[in-house]
Motif scaffolding. Structure first.
Motif, PDB file in Angstrom:
ATOM      1  N   TRP A   4       0.818  -1.210   0.000  1.00  7.81           N
ATOM      2  CA  TRP A   4       0.000   0.000   0.000  1.00  7.81           C
ATOM      3  C   TRP A   4       0.853   1.261   0.000  1.00  7.81           C
ATOM      4  O   TRP A   4       0.372   2.327  -0.381  1.00  7.81           O
ATOM      5  CB  TRP A   4      -0.934   0.001   1.211  1.00  7.81           C
ATOM      6  CG  TRP A   4      -1.875  -1.158   1.189  1.00  7.81           C
ATOM      7  CD1 TRP A   4      -1.852  -2.246   1.997  1.00  7.81           C
ATOM      8  CD2 TRP A   4      -2.971  -1.364   0.289  1.00  7.81           C
ATOM      9  NE1 TRP A   4      -2.860  -3.118   1.663  1.00  7.81           N
ATOM     10  CE2 TRP A   4      -3.565  -2.599   0.620  1.00  7.81           C
ATOM     11  CE3 TRP A   4      -3.510  -0.618  -0.762  1.00  7.81           C
ATOM     12  CZ2 TRP A   4      -4.661  -3.113  -0.058  1.00  7.81           C
ATOM     13  CZ3 TRP A   4      -4.612  -1.125  -1.449  1.00  7.81           C
ATOM     14  CH2 TRP A   4      -5.169  -2.351  -1.101  1.00  7.81           C
ATOM     15  N   GLU A   5       2.118   1.138   0.390  1.00  5.83           N
ATOM     16  CA  GLU A   5       2.985   2.308   0.369  1.00  5.83           C
ATOM     17  C   GLU A   5       3.226   2.803  -1.050  1.00  5.83           C
ATOM     18  O   GLU A   5       3.437   3.987  -1.272  1.00  5.83           O
ATOM     19  CB  GLU A   5       4.315   1.975   1.058  1.00  5.83           C
ATOM     20  CG  GLU A   5       4.186   1.717   2.548  1.00  5.83           C
ATOM     21  CD  GLU A   5       5.541   1.546   3.208  1.00  5.83           C
ATOM     22  OE1 GLU A   5       6.541   2.042   2.651  1.00  5.83           O
ATOM     23  OE2 GLU A   5       5.597   0.908   4.276  1.00  5.83           O
ATOM     24  N   ASN A   8       0.718   5.335  -2.159  1.00  8.01           N
ATOM     25  CA  ASN A   8       0.763   6.685  -1.616  1.00  8.01           C
ATOM     26  C   ASN A   8       0.870   7.672  -2.773  1.00  8.01           C
ATOM     27  O   ASN A   8       1.651   7.440  -3.712  1.00  8.01           O
ATOM     28  CB  ASN A   8       1.974   6.814  -0.690  1.00  8.01           C
ATOM     29  CG  ASN A   8       2.175   8.227  -0.181  1.00  8.01           C
ATOM     30  OD1 ASN A   8       2.780   9.044  -0.862  1.00  8.01           O
ATOM     31  ND2 ASN A   8       1.679   8.495   1.008  1.00  8.01           N
ATOM     32  N   ARG A  10       2.329  10.440  -3.433  1.00 14.27           N
ATOM     33  CA  ARG A  10       3.662  10.915  -3.807  1.00 14.27           C
ATOM     34  C   ARG A  10       4.494   9.790  -4.424  1.00 14.27           C
ATOM     35  O   ARG A  10       5.138   9.979  -5.462  1.00 14.27           O
ATOM     36  CB  ARG A  10       4.368  11.480  -2.582  1.00 14.27           C
ATOM     37  CG  ARG A  10       5.742  12.068  -2.869  1.00 14.27           C
ATOM     38  CD  ARG A  10       6.277  12.822  -1.676  1.00 14.27           C
ATOM     39  NE  ARG A  10       5.404  13.954  -1.338  1.00 14.27           N
ATOM     40  CZ  ARG A  10       5.588  14.748  -0.294  1.00 14.27           C
ATOM     41  NH1 ARG A  10       6.611  14.545   0.523  1.00 14.27           N
ATOM     42  NH2 ARG A  10       4.762  15.748  -0.060  1.00 14.27           N
ATOM     43  N   LYS A  11       4.456   8.613  -3.807  1.00 11.78           N
ATOM     44  CA  LYS A  11       5.214   7.494  -4.367  1.00 11.78           C
ATOM     45  C   LYS A  11       4.609   7.020  -5.685  1.00 11.78           C
ATOM     46  O   LYS A  11       5.326   6.616  -6.601  1.00 11.78           O
ATOM     47  CB  LYS A  11       5.263   6.342  -3.359  1.00 11.78           C
ATOM     48  CG  LYS A  11       6.174   6.594  -2.184  1.00 11.78           C
ATOM     49  CD  LYS A  11       6.374   5.339  -1.356  1.00 11.78           C
ATOM     50  CE  LYS A  11       7.388   5.586  -0.247  1.00 11.78           C
ATOM     51  NZ  LYS A  11       7.639   4.367   0.563  1.00 11.78           N
ATOM     52  N   HIS A  84      -8.750   4.363   0.569  1.00 10.37           N
ATOM     53  CA  HIS A  84      -7.489   4.751  -0.061  1.00 10.37           C
ATOM     54  C   HIS A  84      -7.801   5.656  -1.248  1.00 10.37           C
ATOM     55  O   HIS A  84      -8.420   5.239  -2.223  1.00 10.37           O
ATOM     56  CB  HIS A  84      -6.724   3.510  -0.527  1.00 10.37           C
ATOM     57  CG  HIS A  84      -5.260   3.747  -0.649  1.00 10.37           C
ATOM     58  ND1 HIS A  84      -4.728   4.565  -1.611  1.00 10.37           N
ATOM     59  CD2 HIS A  84      -4.212   3.289   0.078  1.00 10.37           C
ATOM     60  CE1 HIS A  84      -3.415   4.590  -1.482  1.00 10.37           C
ATOM     61  NE2 HIS A  84      -3.073   3.831  -0.466  1.00 10.37           N
TER      62      HIS A  84
END
Length: 244
Positions: A4-5, A8, A10-11, A84
């Protein structure tokens, strides 16, 4: 590191940039090869003539249209369960692409159906469910536009996506559910007696891959645009609060 990172915002913007270029190049290559091979280097089909060559647009467009809604369904479920934001924005980004593919499939189907059936349109189960799917795409896009609060819009459009998935399923399997109907069976099948001859099948697979790469490229571009638009909206809202 959790998967899930990577979602994000920005990522997501950082790692998807190179993939936009990659999938765009693959889409241009595969679509170009598939359509040129299919339209110019395959023979006319017995009983169908040259009209059979429209399958190199019709079948990939219809396949992407249905799978785009399936992708929206998954993204909507992620939003409902995990809240999300990138998933909701990805679902929103996919809708215009899926609607366009549905329109292309309907138009090319009518062009193909006229010489085959003697009519531009028939209330065949698959055709009817596909038309309803197109209307759901329109409604989904309109609902996003009609609601100012993005979270509320994501909630309501997710519910609409769940309902519309019934017609996406029918569009895919209507021929199996109802034996009657003008529409032919699947053009691509593991059963060699059902799918088209290899001379048509090979460029069709390449064209299908190209349309799939095109969908992914457009999805990434539009999702990145939605993220930027959300950031801009947040900055504008913050500026209004400061100036108030």
């Amino acid at each position: 590191m959790s998967i899930w990172e990577y979602a994000n915002p920005r990522k997501f913007m950082s790692w998807t940039g190179p993939f936009v270029v990659l999938f765009s190049v693959l889409a241009a290559l595969f679509v170009g090869v598939g359509l040129i091979w299919g339209f110019f280097f395959t023979p006319d089909a017995e009983g169908f003539g040259s009209t059979v060559k429209i399958i190199y647009i019709h079948v990939p467009a219809a396949t992407v249209a249905i799978n785009a809604w399936a992708m929206m369904l998954v993204a909507s479920l992620i939003w409902i369960v995990r809240r999300h934001h990138v998933s909701a924005l990805a679902a929103r980004a996919a809708a215009p692409v899926g609607m366009t593919m549905t329109a292309i499939a309907l138009i090319t189907g009518a062009i193909w159906g006229q010489p085959m059936w003697g009519t531009w349109w028939a209330w065949d189960p698959r055709l009817t469910s596909f038309l309803i799917l197109f209307l759901f795409y329109l409604g989904y896009i309109a609902l996003w536009q009609a609601i100012d609060n993005p979270d509320t819009a994501a909630d309501l459009t997710s519910v609409l996506c769940l309902v519309g998935s019934v017609f996406a399923l029918l569009s895919r399997y209507a021929v199996l559910f109802w034996n009657q109907g003008l529409h032919q069976g699947a053009s691509l099948s593991l059963d060699k007696q059902e799918h088209v001859a290899d001379v048509f099948w090979q460029p069709l697979v390449i064209s299908l891959a190209g349309f799939s790469f095109l969908f992914v490229a457009l999805l990434l571009v539009r999702t990145r645009t939605e993220i930027r638009a959300r950031r801009l909206h947040a900055l504008e809202a913050r500026e209004r609060m400061v100036n108030a």
